[in-house]
Design a protein around this motif. Structure first.
Motif, PDB file in Angstrom:
ATOM      1  N   PRO A  46       0.832  -1.214   0.000  1.00  0.00           N
ATOM      2  CA  PRO A  46       0.000   0.000   0.000  1.00  0.00           C
ATOM      3  C   PRO A  46       0.864   1.260   0.000  1.00  0.00           C
ATOM      4  CG  PRO A  46      -0.823  -1.600   1.585  1.00  0.00           C
ATOM      5  CD  PRO A  46       0.491  -2.130   1.096  1.00  0.00           C
ATOM      6  N   VAL A  47       0.426   2.254  -0.744  1.00  0.00           N
ATOM      7  CA  VAL A  47       1.209   3.482  -0.913  1.00  0.00           C
ATOM      8  C   VAL A  47       0.519   4.618  -0.173  1.00  0.00           C
ATOM      9  CG1 VAL A  47       2.133   5.143  -2.571  1.00  0.00           C
ATOM     10  CG2 VAL A  47       2.056   2.698  -3.142  1.00  0.00           C
ATOM     11  N   ILE A  48       1.278   5.290   0.689  1.00  0.00           N
ATOM     12  CA  ILE A  48       0.775   6.470   1.397  1.00  0.00           C
ATOM     13  C   ILE A  48       1.626   7.649   0.949  1.00  0.00           C
ATOM     14  CG2 ILE A  48       0.253   7.512   3.623  1.00  0.00           C
ATOM     15  CD1 ILE A  48       0.281   4.712   4.838  1.00  0.00           C
ATOM     16  N   VAL A  49       1.087   8.444   0.026  1.00  0.00           N
ATOM     17  CA  VAL A  49       1.805   9.602  -0.504  1.00  0.00           C
ATOM     18  C   VAL A  49       1.601  10.774   0.458  1.00  0.00           C
ATOM     19  CG1 VAL A  49       2.030  11.217  -2.421  1.00  0.00           C
ATOM     20  CG2 VAL A  49       1.506   8.806  -2.868  1.00  0.00           C
ATOM     21  N   THR A  50       2.702  11.388   0.890  1.00  0.00           N
ATOM     22  CA  THR A  50       2.627  12.475   1.860  1.00  0.00           C
ATOM     23  C   THR A  50       3.276  13.739   1.314  1.00  0.00           C
ATOM     24  OG1 THR A  50       4.678  11.750   2.919  1.00  0.00           O
ATOM     25  CG2 THR A  50       2.624  10.877   3.815  1.00  0.00           C
ATOM     26  N   GLY A  51       2.871  14.869   1.887  1.00  0.00           N
ATOM     27  CA  GLY A  51       3.444  16.137   1.470  1.00  0.00           C
ATOM     28  C   GLY A  51       2.880  17.283   2.277  1.00  0.00           C
ATOM     29  N   ARG A  52       3.102  18.481   1.770  1.00  0.00           N
ATOM     30  CA  ARG A  52       2.658  19.700   2.444  1.00  0.00           C
ATOM     31  C   ARG A  52       1.817  20.547   1.499  1.00  0.00           C
ATOM     32  NH1 ARG A  52       5.033  21.666   7.062  1.00  0.00           N
ATOM     33  NH2 ARG A  52       6.683  20.408   8.006  1.00  0.00           N
ATOM     34  N   GLY A  53       0.965  21.360   2.098  1.00  0.00           N
ATOM     35  CA  GLY A  53       0.160  22.287   1.325  1.00  0.00           C
ATOM     36  C   GLY A  53      -0.418  23.353   2.237  1.00  0.00           C
ATOM     37  N   ALA A  54      -1.214  24.213   1.668  1.00  0.00           N
ATOM     38  CA  ALA A  54      -1.859  25.254   2.460  1.00  0.00           C
ATOM     39  C   ALA A  54      -2.896  24.614   3.378  1.00  0.00           C
ATOM     40  CB  ALA A  54      -2.517  26.275   1.545  1.00  0.00           C
ATOM     41  N   PRO A  55      -2.895  24.940   4.662  1.00  0.00           N
ATOM     42  CA  PRO A  55      -3.839  24.323   5.588  1.00  0.00           C
ATOM     43  C   PRO A  55      -5.281  24.419   5.119  1.00  0.00           C
ATOM     44  CG  PRO A  55      -2.203  25.568   6.797  1.00  0.00           C
ATOM     45  CD  PRO A  55      -1.979  25.877   5.346  1.00  0.00           C
ATOM     46  N   LYS A  56      -5.986  23.271   5.217  1.00  0.00           N
ATOM     47  CA  LYS A  56      -7.413  23.124   4.900  1.00  0.00           C
ATOM     48  C   LYS A  56      -7.716  23.156   3.407  1.00  0.00           C
ATOM     49  CE  LYS A  56      -8.948  24.960   9.365  1.00  0.00           C
ATOM     50  NZ  LYS A  56      -9.874  25.887  10.054  1.00  0.00           N
ATOM     51  N   GLU A  57      -6.693  23.294   2.560  1.00  0.00           N
ATOM     52  CA  GLU A  57      -6.938  23.290   1.116  1.00  0.00           C
ATOM     53  C   GLU A  57      -7.177  21.863   0.637  1.00  0.00           C
ATOM     54  OE1 GLU A  57      -5.111  25.486  -2.792  1.00  0.00           O
ATOM     55  OE2 GLU A  57      -3.674  24.558  -1.428  1.00  0.00           O
ATOM     56  N   MET A  58      -8.054  21.677  -0.350  1.00  0.00           N
ATOM     57  CA  MET A  58      -8.282  20.382  -0.973  1.00  0.00           C
ATOM     58  C   MET A  58      -7.213  20.141  -2.040  1.00  0.00           C
ATOM     59  SD  MET A  58     -10.771  18.886   0.521  1.00  0.00           S
ATOM     60  CE  MET A  58     -10.978  17.524  -0.640  1.00  0.00           C
ATOM     61  N   ILE A  59      -6.673  18.918  -2.052  1.00  0.00           N
ATOM     62  CA  ILE A  59      -5.637  18.554  -3.014  1.00  0.00           C
ATOM     63  C   ILE A  59      -6.050  17.256  -3.691  1.00  0.00           C
ATOM     64  CG2 ILE A  59      -3.229  17.840  -3.310  1.00  0.00           C
ATOM     65  CD1 ILE A  59      -2.441  19.603  -1.054  1.00  0.00           C
ATOM     66  N   GLU A  66      -4.979   6.344 -10.614  1.00  0.00           N
ATOM     67  CA  GLU A  66      -5.904   6.595  -9.509  1.00  0.00           C
ATOM     68  C   GLU A  66      -5.704   8.010  -8.957  1.00  0.00           C
ATOM     69  OE1 GLU A  66      -8.228   4.482  -8.393  1.00  0.00           O
ATOM     70  OE2 GLU A  66      -7.665   2.954  -9.866  1.00  0.00           O
ATOM     71  N   THR A  67      -6.809   8.652  -8.574  1.00  0.00           N
ATOM     72  CA  THR A  67      -6.743   9.986  -7.973  1.00  0.00           C
ATOM     73  C   THR A  67      -7.529   9.978  -6.662  1.00  0.00           C
ATOM     74  OG1 THR A  67      -6.540  11.095 -10.112  1.00  0.00           O
ATOM     75  CG2 THR A  67      -7.282  12.431  -8.256  1.00  0.00           C
ATOM     76  N   ARG A  68      -6.933  10.589  -5.632  1.00  0.00           N
ATOM     77  CA  ARG A  68      -7.595  10.732  -4.339  1.00  0.00           C
ATOM     78  C   ARG A  68      -7.649  12.220  -3.986  1.00  0.00           C
ATOM     79  NH1 ARG A  68      -8.228   6.213  -5.497  1.00  0.00           N
ATOM     80  NH2 ARG A  68      -7.590   4.297  -4.404  1.00  0.00           N
ATOM     81  N   GLU A  69      -8.832  12.674  -3.553  1.00  0.00           N
ATOM     82  CA  GLU A  69      -8.948  14.048  -3.071  1.00  0.00           C
ATOM     83  C   GLU A  69      -8.827  14.041  -1.550  1.00  0.00           C
ATOM     84  OE1 GLU A  69     -12.351  16.129  -4.426  1.00  0.00           O
ATOM     85  OE2 GLU A  69     -11.546  16.383  -6.454  1.00  0.00           O
ATOM     86  N   VAL A  70      -7.900  14.841  -1.043  1.00  0.00           N
ATOM     87  CA  VAL A  70      -7.659  14.898   0.399  1.00  0.00           C
ATOM     88  C   VAL A  70      -7.576  16.353   0.825  1.00  0.00           C
ATOM     89  CG1 VAL A  70      -6.464  12.672   0.467  1.00  0.00           C
ATOM     90  CG2 VAL A  70      -5.142  14.760   0.078  1.00  0.00           C
ATOM     91  N   ARG A  71      -7.880  16.589   2.093  1.00  0.00           N
ATOM     92  CA  ARG A  71      -7.785  17.946   2.628  1.00  0.00           C
ATOM     93  C   ARG A  71      -6.511  18.076   3.453  1.00  0.00           C
ATOM     94  NH1 ARG A  71     -11.378  21.922   2.984  1.00  0.00           N
ATOM     95  NH2 ARG A  71     -13.132  20.520   2.520  1.00  0.00           N
TER      96      ARG A  71
END
Length: 654
Positions: A46-59, A66-71
């Motif tokens: 299983p792959v858990i892709v991690t990173g950073r972004g603007a808080p509370k933004e949807m990515i 495959e595409t996953r939408e995460v906040r």
């Protein structure tokens, strides 16, 4: 006027606020380094892709098709989970948000290996044998390397302290990479025929304890030490007080000194001599110190005004080699946690006093040069608005009447700490998938009991972090090092080899790469790492890929008494039969009685997969083999792999 600690707190709050402003102002998402350009992502996991972004933004994170939408969380982090893929080769990895997008270039799915340990794993390709030829032919865009910089942390880090990235194998990227790890990965590229990622995370001279996280520490009863390290991250002064109290209690118990009469008291009865100069005591020209390893006490008196005594202070003493502990006026100030780094201690309020002040330093040296090594020009007491006071001269010393073993060290150190290297160099890898771990460590744990329990706990904890209960671990058994043996003797290096074998053999997913014949009696860092890498790869093929190969190489399984008072030794893990090199018999065997010092060399007659030791008329209750730091060995199977050090009881026939 703000105190030094108050200023530090304000600075931390300011920097934290600035970091939050920067976080919210990011123009686009970012992947964590493990998912950056040229990354290798573990297949069938299983792959858990991690990173950073603007808080509370949807990515929207895309991995393959495959595409996953995460906040993004309020901490500015995101993670997107994907099912395992069994395809290999190039794959798309992208993150899109209203603020922008990022595409990781040249990402591949394949097999990922983590290599860790101390200096023999850390040793770079450029420093190993045949470096020029190997570097010239090292390019392979399907072999990617990640080198983790050294870092110490009191609590597990989410991010690496320094920049980390994947780099395709080339002369530039390979030169400073672990030789043993690179050669293992290169060999596995040939057999697995998939992209390979190799991560090197090592620190020379480290014991196993610093690589063990809090769960592993708890498994061996080190909860209190882990808690003290965590306390150090929150309140260094409180942690140091607790560590100092432990050291002082140990000293009184080990020496019999009563409270108030110890050498660190300002008016102790110690007889002092003038220090000839700042630097290693071996270079003073004092005959009794020319090769001295042990403890020496140092003393320096200073006079302070009322204003100076009231100021917050920092004491800088340069290098304390190997480790130093400091008191002022009988009150503990701190211990140097890192012998390679100049020491600096905050002096807590209430320690300094107007008039006479006495600084006492205990330095323990276990290897090579030692002492208050300076240099003299950096040694000073800095007193904020009251200025600096030079401490580069005027010291006195006394050789400790006793240098008891087992002096406790602060658990927030680097090579001897409690979880500190795990926190700084393993924890930031997160939950990435791995195919296996190569472990080359043990030299620094020789003669320290309980290694099998420690490595068992560490393997369990790493398997939990990386989400693989059956994650393959292959350890390198210690190479030959030390004075050649001319007669049987007790030897911690040999004992460690056998403990390493036992620990890996007892683990269903453990393997061993024997290196006893690849060492150098005069160099603890032998340059032959290509064969180490090949042997690591062979064992990894057995435990990680399930190939029909021995996971430990040839190892003794039992010794059976023979009618003539000798023993017949059976072996496991053999490839073919056993053979003696350059002799008609196997050498390095010992028959032993029950008592220490009762062992004697005997020749071994090979019969297929068994070795027969003829009785010599003396009692024999156990047998040893290659029981020395740098033994001469000539017993190999047909792989060919050598038999490593072992000690077995002789069991009755039947």
């Amino acid at each position: 006027m703000f105190s030094r600690n108050h200023v530090k707190r304000l600075s931390a709050l300011f920097l934290g606020g600035m970091a939050l402003v920067a976080l919210t102002a990011w123009a686009a998402p970012q992947f964590d380094p493990m998912f950056s350009d040229h990354a290798v992502i573990q297949r069938d996991h299983p792959v858990i892709v991690t990173g950073r972004g603007a808080p509370k933004e949807m990515i929207a994170v895309t991995f393959g098709v495959e595409t996953r939408e995460v906040r993004v969380g309020t901490d500015g982090r995101f993670e997107a989970r994907f099912a395992a893929t069994n395809s290999t080769g190039r794959i798309r990895l992208e993150a899109r948000a209203a603020s922008g997008s990022v595409v990781a270039q040249d990402v591949a799915v394949g097999d990922v290996f983590l290599c860790s340990g101390q200096s023999n794993m850390e040793l770079e390709v450029r420093s190993a044998q045949d470096a020029m030829t190997q570097l010239r032919t090292s390019a392979d865009d399907q072999l990617r390397l990640m080198l983790v910089p050294r870092a110490v942390a009191d609590d597990p880090l989410r991010d690496f302290r320094q920049a980390v990235s994947w780099r395709p194998a080339s002369p530039d990227s390979v030169a400073d990479f672990s030789a043993a790890c690179f050669y293992m990965a290169r060999a596995l590229r040939k057999t697995a025929k998939v992209p390979i990622g190799a991560i090197a995370s090592s620190w020379g001279g480290s014991r196993i304890n610093p690589w063990m996280g809090a769960r592993a520490q708890a498994a061996i009863g080190q909860d209190a030490q882990s808690a003290l390290v965590s306390l150090h991250g929150r309140d260094p002064v409180a942690a140091e007080r607790a560590a100092s109290a432990e050291w002082e209690k140990w000293w009184r118990k080990a020496t019999g000194d009563t409270a108030g009469k110890e050498p660190w008291q300002a008016d102790s009865s110690v007889v002092w001599s003038d220090v000839p100069r700042i630097g290693p005591w071996e270079e003073w020209g004092v005959s009794v110190l020319a090769d001295f390893n042990g403890m020496i006490w140092y003393r320096r008196e200073i006079d302070l005004t009322v204003a100076q005594a009231d100021a917050s202070g920092t004491l800088s003493l340069g290098l304390l080699d190997d480790v130093g502990r400091v008191w002022i006026n009988g009150k503990p100030v701190g211990m140097s946690a890192r012998s390679w780094q100049p020491s600096s201690f905050d002096v807590p309020p209430g320690v300094l006093q107007p008039g006479r002040n006495v600084i006492i330093v205990n330095v323990l040296d276990n290897y090579a040069n030692g002492g208050l090594s300076g240099p003299a020009e950096v040694m000073k007491l800095s007193l904020e608005s009251a200025g600096d006071m030079s401490l580069g001269d005027g010291w006195r010393y006394a050789v400790a009447k006793q240098s008891p073993p087992g002096a406790p060290r602060v658990p927030w150190g680097d090579t001897t700490g409690t979880g500190t290297l795990y926190n700084g160099m393993i924890a930031p890898l997160g939950a990435i998938g791995l195919k296996g771990v190569a472990w080359y460590q043990g030299e620094s744990d020789v003669d320290l009991p309980g290694y099998a329990d420690r490595i068992k706990a560490m393997m369990a904890d790493w398997r939990r972090q990386f989400g693989t209960p059956d994650l393959a671990f292959v350890a390198v058994q210690l190479a030959g090092y030390g004075d050649p043996a001319t007669k049987p003797a007790e030897n911690g290096w040999a004992a460690m080899r056998y403990v390493q074998y036992q620990a890996m053999a007892r683990d269903d997913h453990g393997g061993l790469a024997t290196a006893i014949d690849l060492g150098d009696p005069f160099d603890i860092h032998p340059g032959e790492k290509q064969e180490v890498g090949r042997r690591l790869a062979r064992a990894m093929r057995a435990v990680a890929y399930g190939e029909a190969l021995s996971r430990t190489g040839p190892q003794a399984s039992r010794a059976i008494a023979t009618a003539d008072g000798g023993a017949a030794i059976d072996f496991t893990g053999l490839t073919g039969g056993l053979h003696a090199r350059s002799a008609a018999q196997a050498i390095g065997f010992e028959l032993c009685g029950a008592a220490v010092g009762s062992c004697r060399f005997v020749g071994g007659r090979i019969e297929g997969g068994r070795v027969i030791l003829t009785g010599d008329g003396q009692p024999a209750v156990r047998v040893r083999y290659a029981w020395a730091g740098a033994p001469v060995v000539n017993l190999y199977d047909e792989a060919p792999l050598p038999v490593g050090s072992f000690e077995l009881p002789i069991v009755p026939m039947g």
